[in-house]
Design a protein around this motif. Structure first.
Motif, mmCIF file in Angstrom:
data_model
loop_
_atom_site.group_PDB
_atom_site.id
_atom_site.type_symbol
_atom_site.label_atom_id
_atom_site.label_comp_id
_atom_site.label_asym_id
_atom_site.label_seq_id
_atom_site.Cartn_x
_atom_site.Cartn_y
_atom_site.Cartn_z
ATOM 1 N N SER A 160 0.831 -1.209 0.000
ATOM 2 C CA SER A 160 0.000 0.000 0.000
ATOM 3 C C SER A 160 0.865 1.259 0.000
ATOM 4 O O SER A 160 0.545 2.254 -0.662
ATOM 5 C CB SER A 160 -0.957 0.003 1.198
ATOM 6 N N LYS A 161 1.991 1.194 0.701
ATOM 7 C CA LYS A 161 2.926 2.330 0.712
ATOM 8 C C LYS A 161 3.513 2.549 -0.679
ATOM 9 O O LYS A 161 3.629 3.688 -1.147
ATOM 10 C CB LYS A 161 4.046 2.074 1.728
ATOM 11 N N GLU A 162 3.878 1.457 -1.350
ATOM 12 C CA GLU A 162 4.415 1.553 -2.715
ATOM 13 C C GLU A 162 3.383 2.151 -3.672
ATOM 14 O O GLU A 162 3.738 2.840 -4.625
ATOM 15 C CB GLU A 162 4.824 0.172 -3.226
ATOM 16 N N ALA A 163 2.103 1.865 -3.406
ATOM 17 C CA ALA A 163 1.035 2.376 -4.265
ATOM 18 C C ALA A 163 0.569 3.772 -3.838
ATOM 19 O O ALA A 163 -0.378 4.306 -4.424
ATOM 20 C CB ALA A 163 -0.142 1.406 -4.237
ATOM 21 N N ASN A 164 1.229 4.324 -2.828
ATOM 22 C CA ASN A 164 0.909 5.685 -2.333
ATOM 23 C C ASN A 164 -0.523 5.801 -1.813
ATOM 24 O O ASN A 164 -1.229 6.780 -2.074
ATOM 25 C CB ASN A 164 1.147 6.733 -3.430
ATOM 26 N N VAL A 165 -0.957 4.780 -1.089
ATOM 27 C CA VAL A 165 -2.248 4.849 -0.412
ATOM 28 C C VAL A 165 -2.057 4.405 1.036
ATOM 29 O O VAL A 165 -1.034 3.817 1.381
ATOM 30 C CB VAL A 165 -3.315 3.947 -1.092
ATOM 31 N N LYS A 166 -3.043 4.699 1.859
ATOM 32 C CA LYS A 166 -3.007 4.261 3.261
ATOM 33 C C LYS A 166 -4.080 3.200 3.449
ATOM 34 O O LYS A 166 -5.189 3.327 2.922
ATOM 35 C CB LYS A 166 -3.256 5.432 4.204
ATOM 36 N N MET A 167 -3.744 2.176 4.193
ATOM 37 C CA MET A 167 -4.702 1.104 4.475
ATOM 38 C C MET A 167 -4.841 0.975 5.977
ATOM 39 O O MET A 167 -3.844 0.799 6.685
ATOM 40 C CB MET A 167 -4.195 -0.203 3.850
ATOM 41 N N THR A 168 -6.054 1.093 6.485
ATOM 42 C CA THR A 168 -6.259 1.019 7.926
ATOM 43 C C THR A 168 -5.988 -0.400 8.420
ATOM 44 O O THR A 168 -6.073 -1.374 7.654
ATOM 45 C CB THR A 168 -7.690 1.413 8.317
ATOM 46 N N ASP A 169 -5.675 -0.515 9.712
ATOM 47 C CA ASP A 169 -5.408 -1.840 10.293
ATOM 48 C C ASP A 169 -6.620 -2.760 10.142
ATOM 49 O O ASP A 169 -6.473 -3.957 9.884
ATOM 50 C CB ASP A 169 -5.060 -1.700 11.785
ATOM 51 N N GLU A 170 -7.811 -2.172 10.306
ATOM 52 C CA GLU A 170 -9.032 -2.977 10.188
ATOM 53 C C GLU A 170 -9.214 -3.486 8.762
ATOM 54 O O GLU A 170 -9.655 -4.620 8.545
ATOM 55 C CB GLU A 170 -10.261 -2.143 10.590
ATOM 56 N N ALA A 171 -8.839 -2.670 7.787
ATOM 57 C CA ALA A 171 -8.951 -3.074 6.386
ATOM 58 C C ALA A 171 -7.962 -4.195 6.060
ATOM 59 O O ALA A 171 -8.282 -5.124 5.320
ATOM 60 C CB ALA A 171 -8.713 -1.874 5.466
ATOM 61 N N LEU A 183 -0.064 -14.829 -0.611
ATOM 62 C CA LEU A 183 0.482 -13.469 -0.576
ATOM 63 C C LEU A 183 0.352 -12.771 -1.920
ATOM 64 O O LEU A 183 0.049 -11.577 -1.986
ATOM 65 C CB LEU A 183 1.947 -13.511 -0.135
ATOM 66 N N GLY A 184 0.592 -13.513 -3.011
ATOM 67 C CA GLY A 184 0.464 -12.912 -4.332
ATOM 68 C C GLY A 184 -0.936 -12.363 -4.579
ATOM 69 O O GLY A 184 -1.098 -11.260 -5.109
ATOM 70 N N LEU A 185 -1.964 -13.131 -4.173
ATOM 71 C CA LEU A 185 -3.346 -12.668 -4.331
ATOM 72 C C LEU A 185 -3.626 -11.465 -3.444
ATOM 73 O O LEU A 185 -4.306 -10.516 -3.865
ATOM 74 C CB LEU A 185 -4.322 -13.806 -3.985
ATOM 75 N N LEU A 186 -3.109 -11.487 -2.217
ATOM 76 C CA LEU A 186 -3.317 -10.362 -1.295
ATOM 77 C C LEU A 186 -2.741 -9.070 -1.870
ATOM 78 O O LEU A 186 -3.391 -8.023 -1.857
ATOM 79 C CB LEU A 186 -2.672 -10.667 0.058
ATOM 80 N N ILE A 187 -1.512 -9.139 -2.387
ATOM 81 C CA ILE A 187 -0.872 -7.942 -2.944
ATOM 82 C C ILE A 187 -1.613 -7.472 -4.184
ATOM 83 O O ILE A 187 -1.792 -6.260 -4.414
ATOM 84 C CB ILE A 187 0.613 -8.216 -3.279
ATOM 85 N N GLY A 188 -2.065 -8.431 -4.998
ATOM 86 C CA GLY A 188 -2.845 -8.068 -6.182
ATOM 87 C C GLY A 188 -4.113 -7.316 -5.819
ATOM 88 O O GLY A 188 -4.490 -6.338 -6.483
ATOM 89 N N GLU A 189 -4.772 -7.736 -4.737
ATOM 90 C CA GLU A 189 -5.995 -7.055 -4.290
ATOM 91 C C GLU A 189 -5.689 -5.660 -3.745
ATOM 92 O O GLU A 189 -6.459 -4.728 -3.940
ATOM 93 C CB GLU A 189 -6.710 -7.900 -3.226
#
Length: 344
Positions: A160-171, A183-189
């Motif tokens: 998410s940092k590489e994509a310049n967005v913030k992701m909440t802990d709950e998300a 992990l590959g699917l998680l990063i893709g999402e």
């Protein structure tokens, strides 16, 4: 060496002549390889100075010869050595002969103009072997270890940092719960959601629920949740949706039985005072699977769960022997749970 350490070294052009990437987590192997290649070679020289050799199909001597060849129109060559099974203790039927003495010699004095990357998709290497000792001593080592929850969260936050967005802990937690362990699917999402919210955006749990397609296991968890709370119509809707997606009735029956088996095991372990973390270790399950099973176990007694497993086995037998229509057997099993809960 961690991915962060690798990234810092590559940014400072502190390249190693040898890299050993090993472990079962495919995404980390591919990501690390990509980082190294992109740091060392620009697009113009990659066509001339990047090569890959599969040790199950090609001899190690060919890769070494390539590594000893001067780069063309660039400062370095990158040679990728895939599936170096000779680094493990596994007995493999060799398709090609490898001159491992030549490899040992190269490891002692690697070319300064070559970056050789060993991609070993194995959980363990044979630490007794000279080539393994030499490779670990001379090169940089990255272990693509099996993911635990904390590592998954770190990788998701990194993406998410590489994509310049913030992701909440709950998300982050919601994503892992819905998508599972891959992990590959998680990063893709994460990347998909980042495009949706745009640079500088925030990914909340509601965004996860809106955009993420549920894994099959997640749908089964939800089906059981609905049944436990007497929402049989909702459970059947999910079931019918999965059948429309060409999921097999027998497969769904097996997954439902597996979930009820996990719920029973968790209920029994919880009664013995085990923590969820310890239960996950004992049962070799993802902590979120244990967390869900623990919550669902409150809706059933131990005897009910044992009875459900017997019914599941009977339904499975009916399906496989053709005694009853497969979809009907699945429907009867699910409505039977609901009726049993109503009478208790």
């Amino acid at each position: 060496m961690s991915i962060n350490e690798l990234t810092k070294k590559l940014k400072n052009e502190a390249y190693s002549s040898l890299y050993l990437l090993y472990g079962k987590e495919k995404y980390i192997l591919e990501y690390s390889q990509k980082l190294i290649v992109q740091a060392v070679l620009d697009e113009g020289s990659a066509d001339f100075n990047l090569s890959s050799y599969d040790m199950e199909e090609q001899p190690i001597e060919a890769a070494i010869e390539d590594a000893e060849t001067l780069p063309f129109m660039g400062d370095h060559r990158v040679v990728i050595i895939q599936n170096p099974y000779f680094l493990t203790g596994a007995k493999v039927k060799q398709k090609v002969e490898h001159d491992l003495k030549k490899l040992e010699q190269y490891l002692q004095n690697p070319s300064e103009q070559a970056i050789v990357i060993f991609i070993a998709p194995y959980e363990k290497l044979d630490e007794r072997k000279k080539i393994v000792k030499a490779l670990k001593k001379q090169g940089e080592v990255i272990q693509a270890e099996k993911m635990n929850v904390q590592l998954q969260k770190e990788w998701i936050n990194h993406a998410s940092k590489e994509a310049n967005v913030k992701m909440t802990d709950e998300a982050v937690e919601r994503l892992i719960e819905l998508q599972g362990e891959n992990l590959g699917l998680l990063i893709g999402e994460v990347n998909k959601m980042a495009l949706y919210v745009g640079e500088g955006g925030v990914i909340e749990p509601s965004i996860v629920d809106e955009l993420i397609s549920r894994s099959l296991e997640s749908n089964v968890f939800t089906m059981v949740e609905h049944v436990a709370n007497r929402r049989i119509d909702a459970a059947l809707r999910i079931c019918y949706d999965l059948l429309k997606q060409n999921e097999e009735s027998i497969k769904l029956m097996a997954l439902l039985a597996r979930q009820f088996r996990i719920i029973l095991q968790v209920k029994q372990l919880k009664a013995q005072g085990f923590t969820e973390k310890k239960m996950a270790s004992i049962l070799s399950l993802h902590p979120y699977a244990v967390k869900i099973a623990s919550r669902q176990s409150r809706a059933f007694s131990e005897e009910e769960l044992k009875d459900l497993l017997i019914r599941a086995a009977d339904a499975d037998f009916e399906m496989k022997t053709g005694q009853r229509d497969k979809q009907l057997s699945l429907e009867l099993f699910m409505t039977g749970i609901h009726k049993a809960k109503q009478t208790n």
